[in-house]
Design a protein around this motif. Sequence first.
Motif, PDB file in Angstrom:
ATOM      1  N   MET A   1      32.322   7.847  21.381  1.00  0.00           N
ATOM      2  CA  MET A   1      33.208   8.047  22.641  1.00  0.00           C
ATOM      3  C   MET A   1      32.289   8.306  23.613  1.00  0.00           C
ATOM      4  O   MET A   1      32.902   9.025  24.635  1.00  0.00           O
ATOM      5  CB  MET A   1      34.594   8.749  22.399  1.00  0.00           C
ATOM      6  N   PHE A   2      30.935   8.245  23.716  1.00  0.00           N
ATOM      7  CA  PHE A   2      30.118   8.490  24.723  1.00  0.00           C
ATOM      8  C   PHE A   2      30.244  10.066  25.329  1.00  0.00           C
ATOM      9  O   PHE A   2      29.910  10.386  26.383  1.00  0.00           O
ATOM     10  CB  PHE A   2      30.259   7.735  26.186  1.00  0.00           C
ATOM     11  N   GLY A   3      30.720  10.835  24.272  1.00  0.00           N
ATOM     12  CA  GLY A   3      30.504  12.302  24.519  1.00  0.00           C
ATOM     13  C   GLY A   3      32.009  12.811  25.064  1.00  0.00           C
ATOM     14  O   GLY A   3      32.067  13.832  25.478  1.00  0.00           O
ATOM     15  N   LEU A   4      32.867  11.860  25.249  1.00  0.00           N
ATOM     16  CA  LEU A   4      34.206  12.202  25.944  1.00  0.00           C
ATOM     17  C   LEU A   4      34.949  12.753  24.950  1.00  0.00           C
ATOM     18  O   LEU A   4      35.675  12.162  24.078  1.00  0.00           O
ATOM     19  CB  LEU A   4      34.904  10.913  26.523  1.00  0.00           C
ATOM     20  N   VAL A   5      35.002  13.955  24.851  1.00  0.00           N
ATOM     21  CA  VAL A   5      35.678  14.860  23.799  1.00  0.00           C
ATOM     22  C   VAL A   5      37.216  14.576  23.985  1.00  0.00           C
ATOM     23  O   VAL A   5      37.914  14.547  23.218  1.00  0.00           O
ATOM     24  CB  VAL A   5      35.491  16.190  24.051  1.00  0.00           C
ATOM     25  N   ASP A   6      37.950  14.684  25.359  1.00  0.00           N
ATOM     26  CA  ASP A   6      39.285  14.701  25.556  1.00  0.00           C
ATOM     27  C   ASP A   6      39.694  13.162  25.134  1.00  0.00           C
ATOM     28  O   ASP A   6      40.838  13.058  24.491  1.00  0.00           O
ATOM     29  CB  ASP A   6      39.583  14.834  26.953  1.00  0.00           C
ATOM     30  N   VAL A   7      39.112  12.205  25.406  1.00  0.00           N
ATOM     31  CA  VAL A   7      39.237  10.800  24.997  1.00  0.00           C
ATOM     32  C   VAL A   7      39.380  10.728  23.340  1.00  0.00           C
ATOM     33  O   VAL A   7      40.341  10.163  22.626  1.00  0.00           O
ATOM     34  CB  VAL A   7      38.528   9.652  25.519  1.00  0.00           C
ATOM     35  N   ALA A   8      38.576  11.377  22.821  1.00  0.00           N
ATOM     36  CA  ALA A   8      38.194  11.157  21.271  1.00  0.00           C
ATOM     37  C   ALA A   8      39.327  11.898  20.729  1.00  0.00           C
ATOM     38  O   ALA A   8      40.062  11.451  19.548  1.00  0.00           O
ATOM     39  CB  ALA A   8      36.881  11.796  21.000  1.00  0.00           C
ATOM     40  N   GLU A   9      39.733  13.094  21.067  1.00  0.00           N
ATOM     41  CA  GLU A   9      40.772  13.810  20.362  1.00  0.00           C
ATOM     42  C   GLU A   9      42.299  13.187  20.802  1.00  0.00           C
ATOM     43  O   GLU A   9      42.962  13.117  19.619  1.00  0.00           O
ATOM     44  CB  GLU A   9      40.829  15.158  21.025  1.00  0.00           C
ATOM     45  N   ARG A  10      42.372  12.570  21.614  1.00  0.00           N
ATOM     46  CA  ARG A  10      43.511  11.906  22.054  1.00  0.00           C
ATOM     47  C   ARG A  10      43.610  10.615  21.098  1.00  0.00           C
ATOM     48  O   ARG A  10      44.872  10.314  20.537  1.00  0.00           O
ATOM     49  CB  ARG A  10      43.890  11.695  23.463  1.00  0.00           C
ATOM     50  N   GLY A  11      42.646  10.050  21.046  1.00  0.00           N
ATOM     51  CA  GLY A  11      42.457   8.655  20.555  1.00  0.00           C
ATOM     52  C   GLY A  11      42.587   8.673  18.755  1.00  0.00           C
ATOM     53  O   GLY A  11      43.268   8.163  18.054  1.00  0.00           O
ATOM     54  N   TRP A  12      41.386   9.568  18.301  1.00  0.00           N
ATOM     55  CA  TRP A  12      41.420   9.727  16.939  1.00  0.00           C
ATOM     56  C   TRP A  12      41.947  10.887  16.078  1.00  0.00           C
ATOM     57  O   TRP A  12      42.034  10.582  15.179  1.00  0.00           O
ATOM     58  CB  TRP A  12      39.693   9.680  16.817  1.00  0.00           C
ATOM     59  N   ALA A  13      42.526  11.715  17.048  1.00  0.00           N
ATOM     60  CA  ALA A  13      43.230  12.952  16.238  1.00  0.00           C
ATOM     61  C   ALA A  13      44.835  12.905  16.873  1.00  0.00           C
ATOM     62  O   ALA A  13      45.570  13.703  16.212  1.00  0.00           O
ATOM     63  CB  ALA A  13      42.492  14.301  16.548  1.00  0.00           C
ATOM     64  N   GLY A  14      44.965  12.350  17.872  1.00  0.00           N
ATOM     65  CA  GLY A  14      46.249  12.616  18.440  1.00  0.00           C
ATOM     66  C   GLY A  14      47.607  11.695  17.744  1.00  0.00           C
ATOM     67  O   GLY A  14      47.447  10.901  17.065  1.00  0.00           O
ATOM     68  N   HIS A  15      48.523  12.403  18.145  1.00  0.00           N
ATOM     69  CA  HIS A  15      49.910  11.840  17.470  1.00  0.00           C
ATOM     70  C   HIS A  15      50.510  11.193  18.875  1.00  0.00           C
ATOM     71  O   HIS A  15      50.600  11.723  19.917  1.00  0.00           O
ATOM     72  CB  HIS A  15      50.823  12.838  17.145  1.00  0.00           C
ATOM     73  N   LYS A  16      50.856   9.762  18.775  1.00  0.00           N
ATOM     74  CA  LYS A  16      51.268   9.031  20.140  1.00  0.00           C
ATOM     75  C   LYS A  16      52.287   8.153  19.571  1.00  0.00           C
ATOM     76  O   LYS A  16      52.156   6.755  19.928  1.00  0.00           O
ATOM     77  CB  LYS A  16      50.042   8.537  20.757  1.00  0.00           C
ATOM     78  N   ALA A  17      53.401   8.429  18.927  1.00  0.00           N
ATOM     79  CA  ALA A  17      54.228   7.546  18.323  1.00  0.00           C
ATOM     80  C   ALA A  17      55.032   6.844  19.341  1.00  0.00           C
ATOM     81  O   ALA A  17      55.767   7.937  20.362  1.00  0.00           O
ATOM     82  CB  ALA A  17      55.133   8.131  17.197  1.00  0.00           C
ATOM     83  N   MET A  18      55.189   5.491  19.650  1.00  0.00           N
ATOM     84  CA  MET A  18      56.180   5.043  20.635  1.00  0.00           C
ATOM     85  C   MET A  18      56.951   3.891  19.976  1.00  0.00           C
ATOM     86  O   MET A  18      56.470   3.188  18.985  1.00  0.00           O
ATOM     87  CB  MET A  18      54.951   4.343  21.480  1.00  0.00           C
ATOM     88  N   LYS A  19      58.090   3.784  20.282  1.00  0.00           N
ATOM     89  CA  LYS A  19      59.074   2.709  19.904  1.00  0.00           C
ATOM     90  C   LYS A  19      59.383   1.612  20.840  1.00  0.00           C
ATOM     91  O   LYS A  19      59.860   2.380  22.148  1.00  0.00           O
ATOM     92  CB  LYS A  19      60.612   3.106  19.194  1.00  0.00           C
ATOM     93  N   GLY A  20      59.276   0.300  20.843  1.00  0.00           N
ATOM     94  CA  GLY A  20      59.370  -0.345  22.059  1.00  0.00           C
ATOM     95  C   GLY A  20      60.483  -1.117  21.886  1.00  0.00           C
ATOM     96  O   GLY A  20      60.752  -1.849  20.902  1.00  0.00           O
ATOM     97  N   THR A  21      61.352  -0.824  22.581  1.00  0.00           N
ATOM     98  CA  THR A  21      62.668  -1.443  22.752  1.00  0.00           C
ATOM     99  C   THR A  21      63.166  -2.258  23.847  1.00  0.00           C
ATOM    100  O   THR A  21      63.883  -3.541  23.553  1.00  0.00           O
ATOM    101  CB  THR A  21      63.842  -0.345  22.692  1.00  0.00           C
ATOM    102  N   VAL A  22      62.770  -2.151  24.714  1.00  0.00           N
ATOM    103  CA  VAL A  22      63.273  -2.712  26.227  1.00  0.00           C
ATOM    104  C   VAL A  22      62.810  -4.272  26.178  1.00  0.00           C
ATOM    105  O   VAL A  22      63.431  -5.013  26.292  1.00  0.00           O
ATOM    106  CB  VAL A  22      62.665  -1.880  27.540  1.00  0.00           C
ATOM    107  N   ALA A  23      61.345  -4.383  25.749  1.00  0.00           N
ATOM    108  CA  ALA A  23      61.086  -5.806  25.960  1.00  0.00           C
ATOM    109  C   ALA A  23      61.679  -6.908  25.018  1.00  0.00           C
ATOM    110  O   ALA A  23      62.215  -8.086  25.358  1.00  0.00           O
ATOM    111  CB  ALA A  23      59.643  -5.922  25.592  1.00  0.00           C
ATOM    112  N   ARG A  24      62.289  -6.215  23.914  1.00  0.00           N
ATOM    113  CA  ARG A  24      62.963  -6.945  22.788  1.00  0.00           C
ATOM    114  C   ARG A  24      64.228  -7.396  23.439  1.00  0.00           C
ATOM    115  O   ARG A  24      64.692  -8.358  23.453  1.00  0.00           O
ATOM    116  CB  ARG A  24      62.840  -6.398  21.685  1.00  0.00           C
ATOM    117  N   LYS A  25      65.010  -6.341  23.803  1.00  0.00           N
ATOM    118  CA  LYS A  25      66.371  -6.510  24.470  1.00  0.00           C
ATOM    119  C   LYS A  25      66.108  -7.333  25.756  1.00  0.00           C
ATOM    120  O   LYS A  25      67.241  -8.335  25.919  1.00  0.00           O
ATOM    121  CB  LYS A  25      67.052  -5.240  24.547  1.00  0.00           C
TER     122      LYS A  25
END
Length: 376
Positions: free
Chosen positions: A310-334
């Motif tokens: 990640m080009f040394g970007l610790v914050d991006v690496a942590e969010r992407g490779w360690a982070g929890h980012k669960a999302m439920k997509g409802t609106v587009a379907r409905k």
Amino acid sequence: MSKILLTGATGYVGGTTLDQLIKSTEPSLKSLTIDTLVRTDDQAQKLRDAYGARVNPIKWVGLEDTAFIVDTAANYDIIVNTGSGFIPAGALAFVDGLARRAKAGGPAPWLLHIAGCTNLADRPLTQEAYPLREWDDERDAGAIFDFMKEADALEPYAQRTTEVGVLEAAAASGVQAVSLNTPLIFGEGTGLFNRAGLVIPISMRYIVQHGYGFKLLDTANFDYVHVVDLADLYVLLVRAILERPNRGVGFIPTGREGVLFPAVARVLMTEIAQRCLDAVFSAGVLPRDGTPQEKEIRQASLQEIADELMFGLVDVAERGWAGHKAMKGTVARKLLNWKPTRLEEAWRQEFEDEFVALRDGRRGITLDACIGIRTT
């Protein structure tokens, strides 16, 4: 006839979205000409050769040229912004240009923005972890925006700063803006240029080079969507604007409630590593001398992954490779009857396809370069 501008035509999502828009047989789309922003004459010519008069390439230098963006954006009714979401000034310039058009009268202009799920992620290795948190774009409409705005005030993160800024500025200036906050995007794109995603190719290359997978946290997760299904959602949004009464105003969520999740399913990061290992071992590339003889996922340090991937970007690496980012997509379907079709089978096939793409040198690096030998 509506004037439409698309950014990112030479990219993964933008190229696929442009291709899907042009190949659509829907009456509202099949005669449209779409203007695109490109950096080189060669890119412009390749688009003309493929799509003829259906595209009109316009040269620019990129999202840093805000004066050009404002002047250009003022000429359009719809802007599909699938370029980088990490440059706030450039994205806000599109809003400023559309605001100028809104003040001139006529239909309300639209901005269809792209962002990403790391805007929602925790930083569980260096800050507080939220492993059980899941966002639903219907249930939590408005609260998602409020969370991102509050989080960004405490710790600015460029992609999140951009998403919040675009939605807020648009709502204040008469521009209709909706943001597709995307999960992991996979699958072969259908555009003319970059056809590859990010997370799986990076994971595959790491495993081929090192002989093992890596993890930062056992519970780190991603939702996912196939790039063509994502492009189909952009097509549905454009159609809703063109086909509905009042051009979708009051129908498509905007502003504070204008964050949509085009998410299909959820996986752990360790599952991604395991599937990459399965593909590489099945192909016989691993094991080799000096690597583990069994499939192995090793604990890595955050700094190591940031530096290597990640080009040394610790914050991006942590969010992407360690982070929890669960999302439920409802609106587009409905709301738009979005029906993703590339589901579990396509997800499983992706890992075999990505190994072949790496082997064939279609991912910016060849297999022999990965493992330090020549295979031909």
